[in-house]
Design an enzyme around this catalytic site. Sequence first.
Site: not given
Length: 293
Positions: A160, A209, A280
Amino acid sequence: MKLEEGVALSRFTTLGTGGAAKAFVRSETLAELEEALAWAHERHLPVATIGLGSNLLVADEGFEGLVVRLAGELAAAEIVGERLVAGGGAANAVCLHRARAAGLGGFEFACAIPGTIGGGVWMNAGAYGSDWAAILERALVVAADGSRWLDPAELGLSYRRSGLRHGQVVARAELRLKPRPAEEIKATVSELQALRKAAQPTNKRTFGSVFKNPEHELTAGRMLEACGLKGHRIGGAQISPRHANFIENADGARSADAVALMAEARRRAQEQFGVELEHEVEFLGPLELPPIG
């Protein structure tokens, strides 16, 4: 190049919060993008790129720099042989449609990521067991000092994240795919979309998210659910009652409300599990999470 001033960035984010950009430009060609970056460099202004506005939290105070949105040929996508060649501003949904029509698989996981090709490179986006690093061949990165094609190793792709920084814009990318029957692709996409709809608040305004999954037996969502945070609300923002790793704009939320929820979530996860969650979502403007404790 047509610059705009004081454009409200809340119009371009999926959460619907955030202040204005000092300057805003839509770049449709490489020449226009290079001109915009040179303009910002001459004025010592920071540069950020906005795609479809998911995975992004903009400060309520806005961003004192240039925001670039890619359009035109920099948002187009085509199939060349077994490669998907797309502009950084190309929507994942459009790219997936092109791939399926050509009978090329490998990009199905992106049906769960409501963003762009450039955004996917920027954060090595992923879902359901795959990510950009698995299929990216190279990306054209443009900055004030020039442009270069970079491969996944040079981009520093990891879980990520990438090594890219504001001021570096993913103008194009080439993804290598594999032949697969269109009906199989369609069936996989339908299955993944059903899983996403069953687990996530797809009909609410969120930025996706919130936290990366930690190295723990529990995912971030399960951990925050165990902390009793589902439905927890601060101001106009609330942690989703459906999935605890999502923050919803329940009613006139501000970015500050979302940050306050994130801070509380990190505090509880540290207190109950000894885990320091890492966000994130990308921050733009004067935003930061307070230290835990």
